[in-house]
Design an enzyme around this catalytic site. Structure first.
Site, PDB file in Angstrom:
ATOM      1  N   GLN A  48     -13.612  21.838  32.160  1.00  9.18           N
ATOM      2  CA  GLN A  48     -14.824  21.267  31.584  1.00  9.18           C
ATOM      3  C   GLN A  48     -15.667  20.547  32.641  1.00  9.18           C
ATOM      4  O   GLN A  48     -15.201  20.284  33.744  1.00  9.18           O
ATOM      5  CB  GLN A  48     -14.436  20.283  30.461  1.00  9.18           C
ATOM      6  CG  GLN A  48     -13.366  19.282  30.870  1.00  9.18           C
ATOM      7  CD  GLN A  48     -12.447  18.849  29.724  1.00  9.18           C
ATOM      8  OE1 GLN A  48     -12.755  19.081  28.561  1.00  9.18           O
ATOM      9  NE2 GLN A  48     -11.338  18.218  30.044  1.00  9.18           N
ATOM     10  N   TYR A  78     -11.583   3.019  18.837  1.00  5.99           N
ATOM     11  CA  TYR A  78     -10.886   4.300  18.739  1.00  5.99           C
ATOM     12  C   TYR A  78      -9.435   4.189  19.205  1.00  5.99           C
ATOM     13  O   TYR A  78      -8.503   4.518  18.478  1.00  5.99           O
ATOM     14  CB  TYR A  78     -11.648   5.340  19.563  1.00  5.99           C
ATOM     15  CG  TYR A  78     -10.992   6.685  19.589  1.00  5.99           C
ATOM     16  CD1 TYR A  78     -11.218   7.618  18.577  1.00  5.99           C
ATOM     17  CD2 TYR A  78     -10.122   7.043  20.622  1.00  5.99           C
ATOM     18  CE1 TYR A  78     -10.596   8.855  18.600  1.00  5.99           C
ATOM     19  CE2 TYR A  78      -9.501   8.272  20.650  1.00  5.99           C
ATOM     20  CZ  TYR A  78      -9.740   9.177  19.637  1.00  5.99           C
ATOM     21  OH  TYR A  78      -9.124  10.394  19.661  1.00  5.99           O
ATOM     22  N   ASP A 103      -7.598   9.601  29.662  1.00  7.26           N
ATOM     23  CA  ASP A 103      -8.193   8.362  30.164  1.00  7.26           C
ATOM     24  C   ASP A 103      -7.178   7.221  30.249  1.00  7.26           C
ATOM     25  O   ASP A 103      -7.370   6.273  30.999  1.00  7.26           O
ATOM     26  CB  ASP A 103      -9.397   7.971  29.290  1.00  7.26           C
ATOM     27  CG  ASP A 103      -9.034   7.962  27.816  1.00  7.26           C
ATOM     28  OD1 ASP A 103      -8.402   6.998  27.368  1.00  7.26           O
ATOM     29  OD2 ASP A 103      -9.372   8.930  27.100  1.00  7.26           O
ATOM     30  N   GLU A 123      -1.658  15.747  29.229  1.00  8.87           N
ATOM     31  CA  GLU A 123      -3.126  15.920  29.338  1.00  8.87           C
ATOM     32  C   GLU A 123      -3.378  17.171  30.162  1.00  8.87           C
ATOM     33  O   GLU A 123      -2.752  17.377  31.209  1.00  8.87           O
ATOM     34  CB  GLU A 123      -3.727  14.672  30.001  1.00  8.87           C
ATOM     35  CG  GLU A 123      -5.101  14.861  30.640  1.00  8.87           C
ATOM     36  CD  GLU A 123      -6.222  15.191  29.669  1.00  8.87           C
ATOM     37  OE1 GLU A 123      -6.369  14.483  28.666  1.00  8.87           O
ATOM     38  OE2 GLU A 123      -6.953  16.180  29.924  1.00  8.87           O
ATOM     39  N   ASP A 154      -1.079  21.990  29.233  1.00  9.19           N
ATOM     40  CA  ASP A 154      -1.592  22.236  27.892  1.00  9.19           C
ATOM     41  C   ASP A 154      -0.625  21.656  26.854  1.00  9.19           C
ATOM     42  O   ASP A 154       0.566  21.978  26.854  1.00  9.19           O
ATOM     43  CB  ASP A 154      -1.735  23.750  27.702  1.00  9.19           C
ATOM     44  CG  ASP A 154      -2.266  24.101  26.322  1.00  9.19           C
ATOM     45  OD1 ASP A 154      -2.703  23.195  25.581  1.00  9.19           O
ATOM     46  OD2 ASP A 154      -2.232  25.310  25.988  1.00  9.19           O
ATOM     47  N   GLY A 155      -1.175  20.828  25.968  1.00  4.76           N
ATOM     48  CA  GLY A 155      -0.351  20.191  24.944  1.00  4.76           C
ATOM     49  C   GLY A 155       0.345  21.188  24.028  1.00  4.76           C
ATOM     50  O   GLY A 155       1.444  20.929  23.530  1.00  4.76           O
ATOM     51  N   ASP A 173      -4.783  12.686  20.861  1.00  2.00           N
ATOM     52  CA  ASP A 173      -6.086  12.128  21.234  1.00  2.00           C
ATOM     53  C   ASP A 173      -6.876  13.228  21.921  1.00  2.00           C
ATOM     54  O   ASP A 173      -6.951  13.295  23.153  1.00  2.00           O
ATOM     55  CB  ASP A 173      -5.870  10.936  22.168  1.00  2.00           C
ATOM     56  CG  ASP A 173      -7.181  10.384  22.689  1.00  2.00           C
ATOM     57  OD1 ASP A 173      -8.223  10.676  22.095  1.00  2.00           O
ATOM     58  OD2 ASP A 173      -7.157   9.656  23.702  1.00  2.00           O
ATOM     59  N   SER A 175     -10.188  16.097  22.458  1.00  2.00           N
ATOM     60  CA  SER A 175     -11.631  16.259  22.373  1.00  2.00           C
ATOM     61  C   SER A 175     -11.924  17.168  21.167  1.00  2.00           C
ATOM     62  O   SER A 175     -11.032  17.502  20.397  1.00  2.00           O
ATOM     63  CB  SER A 175     -12.174  16.807  23.694  1.00  2.00           C
ATOM     64  OG  SER A 175     -11.209  17.582  24.374  1.00  2.00           O
ATOM     65  N   ASP A 176     -13.184  17.579  21.019  1.00  4.54           N
ATOM     66  CA  ASP A 176     -13.573  18.348  19.830  1.00  4.54           C
ATOM     67  C   ASP A 176     -13.070  19.791  19.893  1.00  4.54           C
ATOM     68  O   ASP A 176     -12.755  20.295  20.972  1.00  4.54           O
ATOM     69  CB  ASP A 176     -15.103  18.345  19.701  1.00  4.54           C
ATOM     70  CG  ASP A 176     -15.626  16.955  19.409  1.00  4.54           C
ATOM     71  OD1 ASP A 176     -15.076  16.302  18.516  1.00  4.54           O
ATOM     72  OD2 ASP A 176     -16.581  16.523  20.095  1.00  4.54           O
TER      73      ASP A 176
HETATM   74  N1  SAM Z   1      -9.418   8.555  24.421  1.00  3.86           N
HETATM   75  C1  SAM Z   1     -10.760   8.937  24.283  1.00  3.86           C
HETATM   76  C2  SAM Z   1     -11.570   7.944  23.519  1.00  3.86           C
HETATM   77  O1  SAM Z   1     -11.514   6.774  23.767  1.00  3.86           O
HETATM   78  O2  SAM Z   1     -12.342   8.329  22.680  1.00  3.86           O
HETATM   79  C3  SAM Z   1     -11.150  10.309  23.856  1.00  3.86           C
HETATM   80  C4  SAM Z   1     -10.722  11.601  24.126  1.00  3.86           C
HETATM   81  S1  SAM Z   1      -9.691  12.082  25.466  1.00  3.86           S
HETATM   82  C5  SAM Z   1     -10.649  11.888  26.890  1.00  3.86           C
HETATM   83  C6  SAM Z   1      -9.492  13.782  25.094  1.00  3.86           C
HETATM   84  C7  SAM Z   1      -8.679  14.537  26.116  1.00  3.86           C
HETATM   85  O3  SAM Z   1      -8.019  15.664  25.532  1.00  3.86           O
HETATM   86  C8  SAM Z   1      -9.503  15.077  27.268  1.00  3.86           C
HETATM   87  O4  SAM Z   1      -9.158  14.402  28.436  1.00  3.86           O
HETATM   88  C9  SAM Z   1      -9.131  16.564  27.331  1.00  3.86           C
HETATM   89  O5  SAM Z   1      -9.001  17.058  28.640  1.00  3.86           O
HETATM   90  C10 SAM Z   1      -7.791  16.568  26.589  1.00  3.86           C
HETATM   91  N2  SAM Z   1      -7.406  17.878  26.073  1.00  3.86           N
HETATM   92  C11 SAM Z   1      -8.195  18.812  25.511  1.00  3.86           C
HETATM   93  N3  SAM Z   1      -7.489  19.894  25.178  1.00  3.86           N
HETATM   94  C12 SAM Z   1      -6.195  19.667  25.545  1.00  3.86           C
HETATM   95  C13 SAM Z   1      -4.994  20.413  25.451  1.00  3.86           C
HETATM   96  N4  SAM Z   1      -4.984  21.645  24.939  1.00  3.86           N
HETATM   97  N5  SAM Z   1      -3.846  19.857  25.922  1.00  3.86           N
HETATM   98  C14 SAM Z   1      -3.866  18.605  26.442  1.00  3.86           C
HETATM   99  N6  SAM Z   1      -4.972  17.852  26.559  1.00  3.86           N
HETATM  100  C15 SAM Z   1      -6.135  18.368  26.105  1.00  3.86           C
END
Ligand code: SAM
Length: 306
Positions: A48, A78, A103, A123, A154-155, A173, A175-176
């Protein structure tokens, strides 16, 4: 130089020069905007576009693919809710898994619980971790706890290899559901979460906005009712910089000792041992915990009918 920086990002509005506008097909016809003081970081990871900017009223902001992930001012609403809703609902959580959350904010919150012995995090994007450590030290402080074990990957794949019944709590936690997080909203993923939990274990997943995504929420609830045989609930909180200003969570438990999420039995100590380094809780308390499960009628009708 600042003005140059500002116009270089594809996420800076051409209608409001010098403002970040959050445009996405997930919320067509609206775009929340923040005034940009300075762009601090822009990079493209394998997954991304990562951007950090100084806003004029919400502190530093992290966005991924043009979508706000957190701001210094409102991240507490959050991180504290997604963490303490599940962990304050069971006695003595010991093993916790965080999916996403690169984060480190959820780690910071999990580590307030002294009963916890092991905190695994998976993550996918190392750049998010590095950027958080560089620009958001009060969030990334979560990584400094010795109980934390980081897995970059990958989770979905990670969970497949977790032995059955490992965790007391899983916090997703993400993303969309456009981009790397898409599978984290699908049924097979929820099945592997359920497998990874002990009997009576709990999960809390980011579950979008009742104002914008009732169709997504409906599907998630329907899936969760089939998979989590303890209880299935929807809770929500306010986060001013998220689209529509609110965000929800699926809060579920597996079959086994019953979990009454609406009445937290493991209230978090006001004087927890980490208050000194992490500061006190800013948002969460037991009253807001119970209140977060009260739904507006339009959402209640849909969620209860699933
Ligand atoms: N903690 C944050 C807050 O305060 O709103 C929000 C979101 S956090 C940054 C979302 C994370 O999910 C991102 O860093 C993204 O890279 C991660 N992510 C997305 N898809 C993923 C997956 N398939 N496996 C593991 N992590 C994933």
């Amino acid at each position: 130089e600042e003005a140059n920086n500002n116009t270089e990002s594809p996420y800076i509005s051409s209608i409001l020069p010098g403002w970040f506008s959050e445009i996405s097909p997930l919320w067509p016809g609206e775009a929340h905007s923040l005034k940009v003081e300075k762009i601090l970081f822009q990079g493209k990871s394998d997954y991304q576009n990562v951007m950090v900017f100084q806003s004029s009223t919400y502190g530093k902001v992290l966005s991924l693919d043009g979508v706000i992930q957190l701001t210094e001012r409102d991240e507490c609403a959050y991180q504290e809710m997604i963490t303490h809703l599940p962990l304050c609902s069971i006695p003595n959580p010991r093993k916790v898994l965080v999916i996403g959350g690169g984060d480190g904010g959820v780690l910071r919150e999990v580590s307030r619980h002294s009963s916890v012995e092991q905190i695994d995090i998976c993550e996918i994007d190392k750049m998010v971790i590095d950027v958080s450590k560089q620009f958001f030290p009060n969030v990334a402080i979560g990584y400094e706890d010795p109980r934390v074990k980081l897995h970059v990957g990958d989770g979905v794949a990670f969970l497949k290899n977790v032995p059955e019944g490992t965790y007391d709590a899983v916090i997703v936690d993400s993303s969309d559901p456009i981009g790397p997080a898409q599978e984290l909203f699908e049924k097979p993923f929820f099945e592997s979460v359920a497998r990874a939990l002990r009997r009576g274990g709990v999960v809390c997943t980011q579950a979008e906005s009742i104002w914008l995504h009732m169709h997504i929420i409906e599907d998630i609830v329907a899936n969760c009712r089939q998979i989590f045989k303890g209880s299935v609930n929807y809770a929500w909180t306010t986060v001013p910089t998220y689209p529509s200003g609110v965000i929800g969570f699926m809060v579920c438990s597996t079959e086994g000792p019953a979990v009454d999420f609406k009445n937290p039995i493991n209230p978090i100590d006001v004087d927890d041992s980490h208050t000194k380094t992490r500061g006190p809780l800013k948002f969460y308390n037991s009253e807001i915990h119970s209140a977060s499960f009260c739904l507006p009628s339009f959402a209640k009708r849909v969620i209860e009918s699933k």
